[in-house]
Design an enzyme around this catalytic site. Structure first.
Site, mmCIF file in Angstrom:
data_model
loop_
_atom_site.group_PDB
_atom_site.id
_atom_site.type_symbol
_atom_site.label_atom_id
_atom_site.label_comp_id
_atom_site.label_asym_id
_atom_site.label_seq_id
_atom_site.Cartn_x
_atom_site.Cartn_y
_atom_site.Cartn_z
ATOM 1 N N TRP A 180 -12.529 8.768 -20.491
ATOM 2 C CA TRP A 180 -11.403 8.809 -19.563
ATOM 3 C C TRP A 180 -10.569 10.066 -19.739
ATOM 4 O O TRP A 180 -9.345 10.015 -19.826
ATOM 5 C CB TRP A 180 -10.527 7.551 -19.704
ATOM 6 C CG TRP A 180 -11.286 6.302 -19.423
ATOM 7 C CD1 TRP A 180 -11.690 5.365 -20.317
ATOM 8 C CD2 TRP A 180 -11.775 5.868 -18.148
ATOM 9 N NE1 TRP A 180 -12.401 4.375 -19.692
ATOM 10 C CE2 TRP A 180 -12.465 4.662 -18.352
ATOM 11 C CE3 TRP A 180 -11.695 6.386 -16.853
ATOM 12 C CZ2 TRP A 180 -13.066 3.964 -17.306
ATOM 13 C CZ3 TRP A 180 -12.297 5.691 -15.817
ATOM 14 C CH2 TRP A 180 -12.968 4.494 -16.051
ATOM 15 N N GLN A 297 14.833 -10.004 9.780
ATOM 16 C CA GLN A 297 15.514 -10.114 8.489
ATOM 17 C C GLN A 297 14.553 -9.958 7.312
ATOM 18 O O GLN A 297 14.886 -9.311 6.307
ATOM 19 C CB GLN A 297 16.243 -11.464 8.403
ATOM 20 C CG GLN A 297 17.439 -11.568 9.342
ATOM 21 C CD GLN A 297 18.178 -12.890 9.183
ATOM 22 O OE1 GLN A 297 17.796 -13.736 8.369
ATOM 23 N NE2 GLN A 297 19.230 -13.075 9.969
ATOM 24 N N GLU A 381 -1.551 6.883 -20.276
ATOM 25 C CA GLU A 381 -0.495 7.285 -21.223
ATOM 26 C C GLU A 381 0.246 6.079 -21.797
ATOM 27 O O GLU A 381 1.461 6.074 -21.956
ATOM 28 C CB GLU A 381 0.512 8.252 -20.573
ATOM 29 C CG GLU A 381 -0.078 9.423 -19.839
ATOM 30 C CD GLU A 381 -0.914 10.331 -20.721
ATOM 31 O OE1 GLU A 381 -0.950 10.111 -21.941
ATOM 32 O OE2 GLU A 381 -1.537 11.258 -20.189
#
Length: 402
Positions: A180, A297, A381
């Site tokens: 990765w 709404q 991270e």
């Protein structure tokens, strides 16, 4: 009590109607340099990147040619001093990440890996010779770097990495695998972290070195407009001068990750802003039951929730930037920012997709692309779980990792 004359006769300040895209006018807190960075990066990203990013995402590619464009703008290693780097403030760097990720997370990741991981490691832990050899070319986008820490069996626990470097005469020989690794198949040089007999060290490995191989990871469903690879090192021999002299111990690697996390905290604000803006435009223009979606709404509730999440994330990013500039930022505060902002941005993206209905899943709109990216950024991270436990340890004083 008598008020000073300047106060007694001051003109009342006129209230402004809130900007739907910056409800608390957070950008008013930016100085002239930071605003110039915002305007420059936004203009470049909007004109040069946005028209192409959906196609890049669909084809799962990111052209290397953008590196020199980013370098020409001073965006590679922009937070570093010297060696062709711009030496800008933490806030200016954050603003650049925000504007890039407003287009796509892959673009922010490209800049973050180059500047906050590879270049930061060399700048912070390298020798004067290593800095001079690599940093000017990396700042210009002529040379690309990657950061090899994560492994197939070692993600959130980098201390369990298996890559090992042994001495052989005057050289180092590296064996192992990394997984990765963003920019991995584009990089000219890799910062490889490995165990040695003396503890964890980092090595600069040119990617053309015999025994080094990068295999691009395909079939991704997120961060498709980026390059991700697995790296293998089979008896990779580098000279003693390839070791970063200051990179000793895992904490030196983690310090670079903290720089990248800071960029994520800002970047996801941009992704959330784009999703919200897309939903707002769609709600105003789309008619159902003879009226606009924005007039219902439930739609207004969704838009209001998105404004709240987007504003809170922007406030968090700005506060952390000011702490960083004052030298007061702690890693656990970065954990709070990364956890809170990615969580908020992900919720904004999901809510925006619901307003767009079926149109929200196509590449004709940016929302699903950002939504998928943010699911990956939630892990990049530092996972949600790891940052949660980091915050928990900070507030309780109790270690829950092991």
């Amino acid at each position: 009590m008598t008020l000073p004359e300047s106060v007694e006769h001051s003109e009342p300040v006129k209230a402004r109607t809130p900007d739907p895209h910056d409800f608390l006018a957070l950008d008013d807190e930016l100085d002239a340099t930071e605003r110039a960075m915002r305007d420059t990066v936004r203009a470049y990203a909007t004109t040069e990147l946005l028209p192409h990013v959906a196609d890049w995402y669909e084809r799962a590619e990111l052209p290397r040619s953008i590196a020199k464009e980013l370098g020409a703008l001073g965006l590679l290693g922009m937070q570093l001093d010297g060696y062709g780097c711009a030496g800008l403030s933490a806030t200016a760097y954050g603003i650049a990440c925000r504007e890039l990720e407003a287009v796509d997370s892959g673009l922010r990741s490209f800049v973050s890996v180059q500047g906050c991981l590879a270049m930061c490691a060399i700048h912070r832990w390298g020798s004067a010779e290593q800095r001079q050899e690599w940093l000017p070319r990396m700042a210009a986008g002529e040379v690309l770097g990657c950061f090899g820490l994560t492994e197939p069996e070692s993600g959130s626990d980098p201390g369990s990495m298996r890559t090992f470097a042994r001495r052989d005469g005057g050289d180092w020989v590296l064996n192992g695998a990394k997984a990765w690794i963003n920019n991995g198949a584009l990089a000219d040089v890799a910062v490889i972290w490995a165990h040695t007999e003396d503890g964890v060290r980092a090595f600069l490995v040119p990617t053309g070195t015999p025994g080094f191989a990068a295999q691009e990871i395909t079939r991704k469903l997120a961060l498709r407009a980026s390059n991700t690879a697995g790296l293998t090192l089979d008896e990779v021999r580098v000279p003693a001068s390839a070791a970063l002299p200051g990179a000793r111990g895992l904490k030196t690697a983690l310090s670079c990750l903290n720089e990248a996390r800071f960029g994520i905290i800002w970047g996801v604000v941009g992704a959330a802003r784009t999703c919200y803006a897309s939903a707002l435009d769609y709600a105003v223009g789309r008619e159902q039951f003879g009226r606009s979606l924005a007039s219902f709404q439930l739609s207004q509730r969704k838009l209001a929730d998105m404004v709240v999440d987007l504003t809170h994330a922007g406030m968090t990013a700005l506060r952390l930037a000011r702490l960083k500039e004052a030298g007061l930022l702690e890693p656990t505060q970065l954990s709070l920012g990364k956890l809170a902002n990615v969580r908020a941005a992900t919720e904004v993206a999901r809510t925006a997709r619901s307003i767009l209905g079926a149109n929200g899943i196509t590449l004709d709109y940016p929302v699903m692309r950002h939504m998928s990216n943010l699911e990956a950024v939630l892990t990049v991270e530092g996972t949600e779980e790891v940052h949660t436990l980091s915050i928990g340890r900070a507030v309780t004083g109790v270690q829950a990792f092991r």
